[in-house]
Design a protein around this motif. Structure first.
Motif, PDB file in Angstrom:
ATOM      1  N   GLY A  28      48.627  72.878  85.835  1.00  0.00           N
ATOM      2  CA  GLY A  28      49.572  72.560  84.683  1.00  0.00           C
ATOM      3  C   GLY A  28      51.290  72.364  84.487  1.00  0.00           C
ATOM      4  N   PRO A  29      51.929  72.943  83.995  1.00  0.00           N
ATOM      5  CA  PRO A  29      52.251  74.174  83.354  1.00  0.00           C
ATOM      6  C   PRO A  29      51.307  74.161  82.158  1.00  0.00           C
ATOM      7  N   LEU A  30      50.178  74.942  81.972  1.00  0.00           N
ATOM      8  CA  LEU A  30      49.001  74.661  80.879  1.00  0.00           C
ATOM      9  C   LEU A  30      48.889  76.147  80.714  1.00  0.00           C
ATOM     10  N   ASP A  31      48.110  76.809  78.886  1.00  0.00           N
ATOM     11  CA  ASP A  31      48.309  78.118  79.159  1.00  0.00           C
ATOM     12  C   ASP A  31      46.300  77.918  78.650  1.00  0.00           C
ATOM     13  N   PHE A  32      45.496  79.439  78.508  1.00  0.00           N
ATOM     14  CA  PHE A  32      44.618  78.968  77.898  1.00  0.00           C
ATOM     15  C   PHE A  32      44.276  80.519  77.570  1.00  0.00           C
ATOM     16  N   ARG A  33      43.130  80.060  76.138  1.00  0.00           N
ATOM     17  CA  ARG A  33      42.693  81.056  75.747  1.00  0.00           C
ATOM     18  C   ARG A  33      41.033  80.990  75.471  1.00  0.00           C
ATOM     19  N   SER A  34      40.776  82.407  75.912  1.00  0.00           N
ATOM     20  CA  SER A  34      39.117  82.724  75.311  1.00  0.00           C
ATOM     21  C   SER A  34      39.158  84.228  75.009  1.00  0.00           C
ATOM     22  N   ASP A  35      37.668  83.833  74.648  1.00  0.00           N
ATOM     23  CA  ASP A  35      37.123  85.345  73.877  1.00  0.00           C
ATOM     24  C   ASP A  35      37.072  85.764  75.274  1.00  0.00           C
ATOM     25  N   PRO A  36      37.655  87.050  74.598  1.00  0.00           N
ATOM     26  CA  PRO A  36      37.869  88.719  75.618  1.00  0.00           C
ATOM     27  C   PRO A  36      36.452  89.865  76.254  1.00  0.00           C
ATOM     28  N   ASP A  37      35.576  88.790  74.875  1.00  0.00           N
ATOM     29  CA  ASP A  37      34.307  89.612  74.952  1.00  0.00           C
ATOM     30  C   ASP A  37      33.304  88.518  76.000  1.00  0.00           C
ATOM     31  N   ILE A  38      33.692  86.678  76.034  1.00  0.00           N
ATOM     32  CA  ILE A  38      32.687  86.480  76.712  1.00  0.00           C
ATOM     33  C   ILE A  38      33.116  86.465  78.154  1.00  0.00           C
ATOM     34  N   PRO A  39      32.181  87.084  79.027  1.00  0.00           N
ATOM     35  CA  PRO A  39      32.079  86.759  80.457  1.00  0.00           C
ATOM     36  C   PRO A  39      32.817  85.270  81.081  1.00  0.00           C
ATOM     37  N   LEU A  40      34.255  85.307  81.781  1.00  0.00           N
ATOM     38  CA  LEU A  40      34.556  84.049  82.184  1.00  0.00           C
ATOM     39  C   LEU A  40      33.580  82.975  83.521  1.00  0.00           C
ATOM     40  N   GLN A  41      33.279  81.943  83.032  1.00  0.00           N
ATOM     41  CA  GLN A  41      32.623  81.916  84.114  1.00  0.00           C
ATOM     42  C   GLN A  41      32.687  80.563  84.426  1.00  0.00           C
ATOM     43  N   GLY A  42      32.336  80.020  86.079  1.00  0.00           N
ATOM     44  CA  GLY A  42      32.548  78.378  86.218  1.00  0.00           C
ATOM     45  C   GLY A  42      33.370  78.273  86.986  1.00  0.00           C
ATOM     46  N   SER A  60      30.415  77.066  81.994  1.00  0.00           N
ATOM     47  CA  SER A  60      29.556  77.818  80.712  1.00  0.00           C
ATOM     48  C   SER A  60      30.413  78.936  80.134  1.00  0.00           C
ATOM     49  N   THR A  61      31.805  78.495  79.434  1.00  0.00           N
ATOM     50  CA  THR A  61      31.562  79.772  79.119  1.00  0.00           C
ATOM     51  C   THR A  61      33.330  78.851  77.642  1.00  0.00           C
ATOM     52  N   ASP A 120      33.704  73.711  73.683  1.00  0.00           N
ATOM     53  CA  ASP A 120      32.386  75.358  72.946  1.00  0.00           C
ATOM     54  C   ASP A 120      31.968  75.416  73.572  1.00  0.00           C
ATOM     55  N   SER A 121      31.098  75.048  75.155  1.00  0.00           N
ATOM     56  CA  SER A 121      29.602  75.423  75.243  1.00  0.00           C
ATOM     57  C   SER A 121      29.843  75.201  76.450  1.00  0.00           C
TER      58      SER A 121
END
Length: 322
Positions: A28-42, A60-61, A120-121
């Motif tokens: 970054g400086p960057l930020d990120f957003r993701s669905d907290p209910d989906i496990p973060l993998q990678g 894969s998240t 998105d995938s």
């Protein structure tokens, strides 16, 4: 290429903060957003190709990274970036445009302006970062080309996409001197591919045009080394230039077309002779495979170049304990 984070190595309760730290503080400086209910993998990895930073993200998240005006005010290095979708699909948004990238496609964006990069995938993405002055194009032209997918099915783009992918995969195999030279090749091809896509190739400096043309000629030669009839005439015709101009390109590199073809054939033969998987192939078969069917001529060339006859060279590599 150093692995900055691998999710399987981080405790689940620390994972999102750790990923955010790597994204924000390293890429970054960057930020990120993701669905907290989906496990973060990678995983995220990074390396250096001379003055060009190379990052690789595999996940894969579904999630996105983004750069806001506030983050830009905090720290805004004068960088351009190129994002290449190695597999899967990615979406880059900047300046009111959206580049939807499929496998093998890439786009350019400006790190000094807000953007969002979303997946998105499952995706494997390579990101190349470099000082803005390394892109030999007028700034007003670049402003019109951010978040525009570059075609990779024709022209220089067809060379650039596969090369960027190979570089991102092979970062650990480059010596520092080779990496510095390769960075110049990468930047010449990116510059020319972007300019061609914009229909502005004529605005490139003469040196950049000639370097990009030479890379295309090298690629053509590499693809046809096994053709015994490979010669300056066919090489020039395939690249829509005169033989005289082809000679001039190679003279500027301190060599000739014929010498370069011979050098690349011998290098391919040398690699095959040292490959245990090809140990059953005869020396003459290896030479013929790379456009050198005259065994006596090949033996003389090989010994003069590498100091040993090809059969002895092979034994030195393939005999245990030699």
């Amino acid at each position: 290429m150093a692995i900055l984070i691998r999710t399987r190595d981080v405790p689940p309760e620390e994972l999102r903060d750790a990923w955010r730290t790597v994204v924000c503080d390293t890429l970054g400086p960057l930020d990120f957003r993701s669905d907290p209910d989906i496990p973060l993998q990678g995983e995220i990895a990074a390396g250096q190709l001379g003055p060009v930073n190379v990052g690789r993200v595999e996940t894969s998240t579904p999630h996105s990274v983004y750069r806001t005006p506030g983050l830009i005010r905090r720290d805004s290095p004068e960088l351009y970036r190129v994002a290449l979708a190695m597999s899967g699909h990615a979406c880059l948004l900047q300046d009111g445009r959206t580049a939807r990238l499929g496998p093998g496609e890439f786009t350019l964006y400006d790190f000094t302006r807000p953007y969002e990069l979303a997946y998105d995938s499952g995706v494997q993405l390579a990101v190349f970062s470099f000082p803005r002055e390394m892109l030999a194009l007028p700034g007003d032209l670049v402003d019109r080309l951010t978040a525009v997918p570059v075609r990779t099915d024709t022209g220089t783009g067809a060379l650039t996409g596969p090369l960027l992918r190979r570089v991102a995969l092979d970062m650990d195999g480059y010596q520092p001197a080779s990496a510095a030279r390769l960075s110049a090749v990468v930047m010449n091809l990116i510059t020319t591919a972007v300019a061609e896509h914009a229909g502005q190739a004529g605005s490139l400096p003469a040196e950049s045009r000639e370097n990009a043309l030479l890379m295309r000629v090298h690629a053509f030669i590499e693809q046809h080394l096994g053709d015994c009839d490979l010669a300056p005439g066919p090489v020039a015709a395939a690249n829509y230039i005169s033989v005289r101009y082809l000679y001039r390109l190679f003279e500027a590199q301190g060599t000739t077309v014929a010498a370069w073809i011979r050098h690349r054939r011998l290098e391919r033969c040398r690699a095959d002779l040292a490959d245990p998987a090809l140990g059953s192939a005869t020396v003459s078969a290896v030479a013929a495979r790379w456009g050198l069917p005259d065994s006596a001529h090949f033996n003389r060339l090989f010994k003069r170049t590498y100091g040993l006859p090809p059969a002895e060279y092979r034994r030195a590599f393939l005999t245990p304990g030699s």
